[in-house]
Design a protein around this motif. Structure first.
Motif, short mmCIF file in Angstrom:
data_model
loop_
_atom_site.label_atom_id
_atom_site.label_comp_id
_atom_site.label_asym_id
_atom_site.label_seq_id
_atom_site.Cartn_x
_atom_site.Cartn_y
_atom_site.Cartn_z
N ALA A 17 43.79 44.20 42.54
CA ALA A 17 42.69 43.98 43.67
C ALA A 17 42.15 42.37 43.69
O ALA A 17 41.64 41.91 44.84
CB ALA A 17 41.47 44.78 43.58
N SER A 89 46.57 46.72 47.05
CA SER A 89 47.25 46.05 47.94
C SER A 89 47.89 47.10 48.96
O SER A 89 47.85 46.96 50.20
CB SER A 89 48.48 45.31 47.45
OG SER A 89 49.06 45.75 46.50
N PHE A 90 48.31 48.24 48.64
CA PHE A 90 48.72 49.33 49.47
C PHE A 90 47.57 49.79 50.53
O PHE A 90 47.82 49.82 51.64
CB PHE A 90 49.32 50.49 48.58
CG PHE A 90 49.86 51.52 49.55
CD1 PHE A 90 51.11 51.59 50.11
CD2 PHE A 90 48.85 52.67 49.93
CE1 PHE A 90 51.56 52.56 50.83
CE2 PHE A 90 49.47 53.59 50.64
CZ PHE A 90 50.73 53.53 51.15
N ILE A 92 45.05 48.12 51.31
CA ILE A 92 44.55 46.95 52.08
C ILE A 92 45.45 46.89 53.25
O ILE A 92 44.99 46.67 54.64
CB ILE A 92 44.15 45.63 51.25
CG1 ILE A 92 43.03 45.88 50.52
CG2 ILE A 92 44.16 44.47 52.17
CD1 ILE A 92 42.79 44.72 49.18
N ILE A 93 46.74 46.81 52.93
CA ILE A 93 47.66 46.37 53.86
C ILE A 93 47.81 47.82 54.89
O ILE A 93 48.10 47.32 56.17
CB ILE A 93 49.24 46.22 53.22
CG1 ILE A 93 49.03 44.94 52.35
CG2 ILE A 93 50.31 45.97 54.19
CD1 ILE A 93 49.21 43.64 53.35
N PHE A 94 47.81 48.72 54.29
CA PHE A 94 47.83 49.91 55.30
C PHE A 94 46.76 49.77 56.42
O PHE A 94 46.85 49.98 57.64
CB PHE A 94 47.63 50.98 54.52
CG PHE A 94 47.84 52.44 55.42
CD1 PHE A 94 49.00 52.65 56.17
CD2 PHE A 94 46.34 53.03 55.56
CE1 PHE A 94 48.75 53.75 56.90
CE2 PHE A 94 46.59 54.46 56.55
CZ PHE A 94 47.72 54.73 57.10
N ILE A 96 45.26 47.09 57.31
CA ILE A 96 45.47 45.96 58.07
C ILE A 96 46.60 46.21 59.10
O ILE A 96 46.54 45.78 60.22
CB ILE A 96 45.86 44.56 57.47
CG1 ILE A 96 44.57 44.03 56.59
CG2 ILE A 96 46.20 43.54 58.12
CD1 ILE A 96 44.93 43.07 55.50
N SER A 97 47.50 46.80 58.68
CA SER A 97 48.76 47.19 59.59
C SER A 97 48.25 48.15 60.93
O SER A 97 48.84 47.91 61.87
CB SER A 97 49.90 47.85 58.94
OG SER A 97 49.62 48.96 58.40
#
Lengths: 195, 188
Positions: A17, A89-90, A92-94, A96-97
């Motif tokens: 994180a 990261s999974f 957060i990116i999920f 954001i996407s």
């Protein structure tokens, strides 16, 4: 017993994180947690893992998590440590996407991304040039570097469908032949001619 | 079957992602463009986001592309695919193969691969740069001078930064600058 698995998971969750940019930027944070604080690895072991990470595929943080997890608590230790380092990261990116699809057409966001594109191209280019500066310049490495760089650009300009995987495999085969087989063959023929 | 396809493509990318993050970008670019998953411009957006959020770039990109193609399950499967090869390899090294890295054949192979990786990263950086300023398709020749200006300013900042602050510029700071100049030149 469960406790140590949980601690592995949480420690690598925190590392996942808090490390931006990936690669070598995360090493000080990993060292602080894994070597200084938890004492799971010695300084020498960390250096050894970093050397391993250099010559194996995959992100360094993931490599360190897998190795440390296995050393401390076997297979499940490695699974939980790796899961921990990937999860932030999974998530957060999920998030954001999902957001990206809503905001990407906003003119300010689109303009910001026009700027970001330039930064990204520059970041990749500088990372590559930095590696080039550090690369040992030999009769092998310089021509190979030039050929690969120009091949990539030719493939791109003429929209040729060619996978870089073959370039990597070619480099592996060439290295094996030139730096391993050839010296053996030379030694053998020299022995025979000495006879 | 999008899930199987995502898994296999990212497994392949994970298996050949040497050189810390940027090493896999040329492969990822080929994959997403051949499969029509992303355009080159969208790919740069995604890398920008991956750079500005925590975690390794390879994983961020896998989650992002996987989610765009197949929702949360697609994201999870692509992420699993991209880390599985390194997970298995490190586990094998930790359990049995500790000495393989010092063996002569392995070191010869790595010496063969290293300049290839450097070439792939520099080449990808160049491709993105001339794509950015619109020099890729000479027939239409849509020269994007605004992007070129931003690129030159950012390059100047990157070069000047270590002289002033005695250390390399953090990618996050560079991206913050790029957002500022992007809005200033393209939105106002």
């Amino acid at each position: 017993m469960k406790n140590i698995l949980l601690r592995l998971f949480l420690t690598f969750l925190k590392i996942g994180a808090t490390t931006f940019g990936g690669g070598y930027a995360m090493i000080p944070i990993i060292r602080n947690d894994v070597v200084d604080h938890q004492k799971w690895l010695s300084e020498e072991e960390l250096l050894e893992i970093l050397a391993i990470a250099e010559s194996t595929p995959g992100p360094i943080a993931v490599n360190v998590a897998t190795y440390t997890g296995y050393k401390i608590k076997g297979f499940w230790g490695s699974v939980l440590a790796t899961l921990g380092v990937v999860l932030p990261s999974f998530i957060i990116i999920f998030g954001i996407s999902i957001l990206y699809n809503y905001v990407k057409d906003n003119p300010y966001i689109a303009a910001a991304f026009m700027g970001i594109k330039a930064a990204v191209a520059l970041l990749i280019l500088t990372a590559g040039l930095r590696m080039l500066k550090k690369m040992k310049k030999t009769w092998y490495s310089i021509p190979v570097f030039i050929i690969i760089t120009s091949a990539l650009i030719v493939f791109d300009l003429f929209a040729l469908n060619f996978s870089s995987v073959f370039l990597i495999l070619g480099g592996a085969a060439l290295g094996f032949f030139l730096f391993y087989l050839l010296p053996i063959i030379k030694k053998k023929t020299k022995k025979e001619s000495d006879k | 079957m999008i899930y199987l396809l995502l898994f296999i493509e990212f497994l392949k990318i994970g298996l050949f992602s040497f050189g810390g993050g940027y090493g896999m970008l040329s492969m990822m670019k080929e994959t997403v463009i051949n499969r029509n998953w992303l355009s080159e411009a969208q790919m740069l957006d995604f890398i920008g986001i991956a750079e500005s959020t925590p975690g390794p770039i390879a994983i961020n990109m896998a989650t992002f592309i996987g989610t765009a193609q197949g929702g949360i399950l697609g994201g999870a499967i692509a992420t699993l695919g991209v880390i599985l090869p390194s997970f298995v390899i490190i586990l094998l090294i930790a359990i049995i193969l500790k000495n393989i890295l010092q063996s002569k054949p392995f070191q010869a192979i790595m010496a063969g691969i290293r300049p290839v990786i450097v070439g792939l990263i520099v080449g990808t950086g160049l491709i993105f740069t001339y794509g950015l300023i619109g020099l890729k398709d000479v027939s239409t020749f849509s020269f994007d001078y605004k992007s070129l200006i931003i690129f030159v300013i950012l390059a100047a900042i990157t070069l000047a930064y270590p002289r002033i602050f005695k250390k390399r510029i953090n990618p996050l700071i560079l991206i913050a600058f790029s957002i500022f100049f992007g809005i200033a030149l393209f939105a106002i």
